[in-house]
Design a protein around this motif. Structure first.
Motif, PDB file in Angstrom:
ATOM      1  N   ASP A  19      41.340 100.148  78.173  1.00 15.62           N
ATOM      2  CA  ASP A  19      41.213  99.853  79.606  1.00 15.62           C
ATOM      3  C   ASP A  19      42.016 100.827  80.471  1.00 15.62           C
ATOM      4  N   SER A  20      43.122 101.325  79.932  1.00 15.59           N
ATOM      5  CA  SER A  20      43.994 102.205  80.727  1.00 15.59           C
ATOM      6  C   SER A  20      43.548 103.667  80.696  1.00 15.59           C
ATOM      7  N   HIS A  21      42.481 103.959  79.972  1.00 15.07           N
ATOM      8  CA  HIS A  21      41.991 105.341  79.894  1.00 15.07           C
ATOM      9  C   HIS A  21      40.525 105.422  80.331  1.00 15.07           C
ATOM     10  N   ALA A  22      40.253 104.774  81.428  1.00 16.64           N
ATOM     11  CA  ALA A  22      38.886 104.777  81.964  1.00 16.64           C
ATOM     12  C   ALA A  22      38.430 106.205  82.255  1.00 16.64           C
ATOM     13  N   GLY A  23      37.202 106.497  81.858  1.00 16.83           N
ATOM     14  CA  GLY A  23      36.638 107.823  82.109  1.00 16.83           C
ATOM     15  C   GLY A  23      36.911 108.835  81.013  1.00 16.83           C
ATOM     16  N   GLN A  24      37.813 108.510  80.093  1.00 15.64           N
ATOM     17  CA  GLN A  24      38.119 109.426  78.981  1.00 15.64           C
ATOM     18  C   GLN A  24      37.279 108.999  77.774  1.00 15.64           C
ATOM     19  N   LYS A  25      36.064 109.501  77.737  1.00 18.83           N
ATOM     20  CA  LYS A  25      35.075 109.008  76.775  1.00 18.83           C
ATOM     21  C   LYS A  25      35.489 109.212  75.322  1.00 18.83           C
ATOM     22  N   LEU A  26      36.042 110.383  75.010  1.00 17.19           N
ATOM     23  CA  LEU A  26      36.433 110.654  73.623  1.00 17.19           C
ATOM     24  C   LEU A  26      37.565 109.727  73.191  1.00 17.19           C
ATOM     25  N   TYR A  27      38.531 109.562  74.076  1.00 18.99           N
ATOM     26  CA  TYR A  27      39.664 108.668  73.797  1.00 18.99           C
ATOM     27  C   TYR A  27      39.165 107.237  73.620  1.00 18.99           C
ATOM     28  N   GLN A  28      38.371 106.767  74.577  1.00 15.73           N
ATOM     29  CA  GLN A  28      37.886 105.390  74.519  1.00 15.73           C
ATOM     30  C   GLN A  28      36.979 105.166  73.308  1.00 15.73           C
ATOM     31  N   GLY A  29      36.174 106.173  72.979  1.00 15.94           N
ATOM     32  CA  GLY A  29      35.293 106.046  71.823  1.00 15.94           C
ATOM     33  C   GLY A  29      36.075 105.911  70.528  1.00 15.94           C
ATOM     34  N   THR A  30      37.166 106.674  70.416  1.00 11.64           N
ATOM     35  CA  THR A  30      38.009 106.597  69.218  1.00 11.64           C
ATOM     36  C   THR A  30      38.705 105.244  69.137  1.00 11.64           C
ATOM     37  N   VAL A  31      39.198 104.769  70.272  1.00 13.37           N
ATOM     38  CA  VAL A  31      39.852 103.459  70.310  1.00 13.37           C
ATOM     39  C   VAL A  31      38.860 102.359  69.931  1.00 13.37           C
ATOM     40  N   GLN A  32      37.652 102.442  70.473  1.00 13.50           N
ATOM     41  CA  GLN A  32      36.633 101.435  70.177  1.00 13.50           C
ATOM     42  C   GLN A  32      36.289 101.427  68.689  1.00 13.50           C
ATOM     43  N   ASN A  33      36.250 102.607  68.100  1.00 13.21           N
ATOM     44  CA  ASN A  33      35.976 102.723  66.663  1.00 13.21           C
ATOM     45  C   ASN A  33      37.083 102.051  65.846  1.00 13.21           C
ATOM     46  N   LEU A  34      38.335 102.261  66.262  1.00 13.94           N
ATOM     47  CA  LEU A  34      39.466 101.634  65.578  1.00 13.94           C
ATOM     48  C   LEU A  34      39.400 100.111  65.702  1.00 13.94           C
ATOM     49  N   ILE A  35      39.032  99.640  66.872  1.00 11.46           N
ATOM     50  CA  ILE A  35      38.925  98.192  67.091  1.00 11.46           C
ATOM     51  C   ILE A  35      37.881  97.586  66.155  1.00 11.46           C
ATOM     52  N   GLN A  36      36.754  98.255  66.030  1.00 11.24           N
ATOM     53  CA  GLN A  36      35.683  97.748  65.160  1.00 11.24           C
ATOM     54  C   GLN A  36      36.122  97.713  63.700  1.00 11.24           C
ATOM     55  N   ILE A  37      36.825  98.765  63.272  1.00 11.61           N
ATOM     56  CA  ILE A  37      37.284  98.834  61.877  1.00 11.61           C
ATOM     57  C   ILE A  37      38.291  97.723  61.588  1.00 11.61           C
ATOM     58  N   ILE A  38      39.261  97.561  62.476  1.00 13.22           N
ATOM     59  CA  ILE A  38      40.314  96.561  62.256  1.00 13.22           C
ATOM     60  C   ILE A  38      39.756  95.142  62.382  1.00 13.22           C
ATOM     61  N   SER A  39      38.784  94.961  63.258  1.00 14.25           N
ATOM     62  CA  SER A  39      38.160  93.638  63.423  1.00 14.25           C
ATOM     63  C   SER A  39      37.415  93.211  62.164  1.00 14.25           C
ATOM     64  N   SER A  40      36.965  94.183  61.378  1.00 11.66           N
ATOM     65  CA  SER A  40      36.194  93.871  60.168  1.00 11.66           C
ATOM     66  C   SER A  40      37.083  93.450  58.995  1.00 11.66           C
TER      67      SER A  40
END
Length: 217
Positions: free
Chosen positions: A43-64
């Motif tokens: 949420d704190s890195h709005a507009g930084q697509k590469l950063y947000q994409g990497t964070v989202q990927n980590l969230i999905q992995i850890i959620s699994s």
């Protein structure tokens, strides 16, 4: 004049310990808290697509993960199985942000340039002043490992002609003579190369033409 001294460089042990503790693989974490910390970064890195994409990927992995209370090392293993490397600059940035905001990090940032002050004296060539005397150190020219086998000696610089201002003025040129490519395959030397070669020449002359102490009696 260069003088050897018993002084050695010492890293900031307390701060290093704190930093290393943040990436302790045996540190127990709550899966939900890790995910929440990552969502905050997203949420704190709005507009930084590469950063947000990497964070989202980590969230999905850890959620699994089935374990809701894993060790940090367990989380890291799961992430690595997805062929994600923590040498990636984006992940290093995320790790640094987690250190600052969440109190943990997947990998230690100790050896990153941002923390170079903690390792001053162990890496590179530098000048320092202690009790009005100038000393220099010659550390590693390579990336530091987590274990350091020996401390780095501080050598004292003594001005024979002029005042101490000459030390700071001349040190940049002085240091260049310890990082020339034709000595030790480009590795740093603890003495300027002219001194090193003069000493080697003198030792050679001593072997070929030894001085008879009796001549000086």
């Amino acid at each position: 004049m260069i003088q050897q001294t018993p002084r050695r460089t010492m890293p900031n042990g307390e701060l290093l310990s704190q930093k290393l503790g943040l990436s302790d693989p045996y540190q127990p974490l709550l899966q939900a808290e890790v995910i929440e910390a990552l969502k905050t970064l997203f949420d704190s890195h709005a507009g930084q697509k590469l950063y947000q994409g990497t964070v989202q990927n980590l969230i999905q992995i850890i959620s699994s993960m089935d374990d809701s209370n894993p060790d940090l090392g367990d989380i890291k293993k799961v992430i690595k199985k997805k062929e994600i490397t923590f040498k990636n600059k984006i992940l290093q940035t995320i790790d640094n942000d987690l250190e600052e905001t969440a109190g943990f990090a997947f990998s230690s940032s100790v050896r990153q340039k941002t923390n170079s002050a903690m390792l001053e004296g162990l890496q590179g060539i530098g000048l320092t002043k202690i009790a009005n005397d100038f000393y220099y150190y010659v550390g590693s020219d390579k990336a530091l490992k987590l274990s350091v086998n020996r401390a780095v000696m501080l050598r004292k610089l003594v001005v024979l002609d002029g005042d101490d201002s000459a030390v700071e003025k001349e040190f940049p040129d002085f240091s260049k003579m310890m990082s020339v490519e034709f000595v030790r395959n480009g590795q740093y030397t603890v003495l300027p190369y002219p001194v090193k070669y003069l000493r080697e020449f003198w030792n050679y002359e001593q072997r070929i033409h030894p001085i008879d102490p009796a001549k000086f009696e």
